[in-house]
Design a protein around this motif. Structure first.
Motif, PDB file in Angstrom:
ATOM      1  N   ALA A 259      23.497  36.399  28.560  1.00 47.38           N
ATOM      2  CA  ALA A 259      23.526  34.748  28.117  1.00 47.38           C
ATOM      3  C   ALA A 259      22.235  34.376  28.375  1.00 47.38           C
ATOM      4  O   ALA A 259      21.435  34.279  29.168  1.00 47.38           O
ATOM      5  CB  ALA A 259      24.272  34.155  29.114  1.00 47.38           C
ATOM      6  N   ILE A 260      21.372  34.046  26.942  1.00 44.53           N
ATOM      7  CA  ILE A 260      20.137  33.488  26.831  1.00 44.53           C
ATOM      8  C   ILE A 260      20.099  32.141  26.388  1.00 44.53           C
ATOM      9  O   ILE A 260      20.562  32.039  25.226  1.00 44.53           O
ATOM     10  CB  ILE A 260      19.144  34.458  25.948  1.00 44.53           C
ATOM     11  CG1 ILE A 260      19.269  36.149  26.590  1.00 44.53           C
ATOM     12  CG2 ILE A 260      17.863  34.249  25.767  1.00 44.53           C
ATOM     13  CD1 ILE A 260      18.859  37.006  25.650  1.00 44.53           C
ATOM     14  N   PRO A 261      19.454  31.244  27.239  1.00 47.38           N
ATOM     15  CA  PRO A 261      19.212  29.867  26.658  1.00 47.38           C
ATOM     16  C   PRO A 261      18.597  29.858  25.297  1.00 47.38           C
ATOM     17  O   PRO A 261      17.480  30.706  25.297  1.00 47.38           O
ATOM     18  CB  PRO A 261      18.531  29.328  27.909  1.00 47.38           C
ATOM     19  CG  PRO A 261      18.808  30.300  29.030  1.00 47.38           C
ATOM     20  CD  PRO A 261      18.967  31.572  28.521  1.00 47.38           C
ATOM     21  N   SER A 262      18.937  28.905  24.443  1.00 49.16           N
ATOM     22  CA  SER A 262      18.415  28.963  23.121  1.00 49.16           C
ATOM     23  C   SER A 262      16.834  28.128  23.387  1.00 49.16           C
ATOM     24  O   SER A 262      16.073  28.090  22.581  1.00 49.16           O
ATOM     25  CB  SER A 262      19.179  28.186  22.290  1.00 49.16           C
ATOM     26  OG  SER A 262      19.310  26.904  22.399  1.00 49.16           O
ATOM     27  N   ASP A 263      16.727  27.342  24.438  1.00 43.77           N
ATOM     28  CA  ASP A 263      15.603  26.723  24.772  1.00 43.77           C
ATOM     29  C   ASP A 263      14.665  27.469  25.568  1.00 43.77           C
ATOM     30  O   ASP A 263      14.758  27.911  26.514  1.00 43.77           O
ATOM     31  CB  ASP A 263      15.816  25.308  25.596  1.00 43.77           C
ATOM     32  CG  ASP A 263      14.862  24.394  25.659  1.00 43.77           C
ATOM     33  OD1 ASP A 263      13.699  24.821  25.403  1.00 43.77           O
ATOM     34  OD2 ASP A 263      14.676  23.536  26.724  1.00 43.77           O
ATOM     35  N   ILE A 264      13.402  27.834  24.812  1.00 43.60           N
ATOM     36  CA  ILE A 264      12.267  28.663  25.486  1.00 43.60           C
ATOM     37  C   ILE A 264      12.109  27.960  26.741  1.00 43.60           C
ATOM     38  O   ILE A 264      11.485  28.748  27.489  1.00 43.60           O
ATOM     39  CB  ILE A 264      11.364  28.685  24.373  1.00 43.60           C
ATOM     40  CG1 ILE A 264      10.258  29.861  24.890  1.00 43.60           C
ATOM     41  CG2 ILE A 264      10.366  27.598  24.183  1.00 43.60           C
ATOM     42  CD1 ILE A 264      10.547  31.197  24.394  1.00 43.60           C
ATOM     43  N   THR A 265      11.840  26.705  26.783  1.00 45.70           N
ATOM     44  CA  THR A 265      11.355  26.189  27.969  1.00 45.70           C
ATOM     45  C   THR A 265      12.215  26.332  29.155  1.00 45.70           C
ATOM     46  O   THR A 265      11.880  26.564  30.292  1.00 45.70           O
ATOM     47  CB  THR A 265      11.077  24.624  27.818  1.00 45.70           C
ATOM     48  OG1 THR A 265      12.179  23.812  27.683  1.00 45.70           O
ATOM     49  CG2 THR A 265       9.778  24.424  26.801  1.00 45.70           C
TER      50      THR A 265
END
Length: 64
Positions: A55-61
């Protein structure tokens, strides 16, 4: 970064869309994968790693 493959079974992993993922986040996610120990000594774990879903958050920050 430069990388030299030095042995059999070495895999180079990279995110599909490098501009939208923090490579350090990917590294730490992989470090937390529970790979089962296999009997019989030397085992290649690449196939086990490929079975994983992250699960990779779409927000890079948020990844940083």
């Amino acid at each position: 970064m430069p990388f030299a493959i030095g042995g059999s079974g070495v895999k180079i992993l990279y995110p599909f869309n490098n501009k939208q993922n923090d490579i350090k986040f990917i590294y730490y996610a992989i470090q937390n994968v529970n790979i089962p120990e296999k009997s019989g000594g030397y085992a290649r774990h690449g196939s086990e790693l490929l079975k994983q879903r992250f699960a990779i958050p779409s927000d890079i920050t948020e990844q940083q």
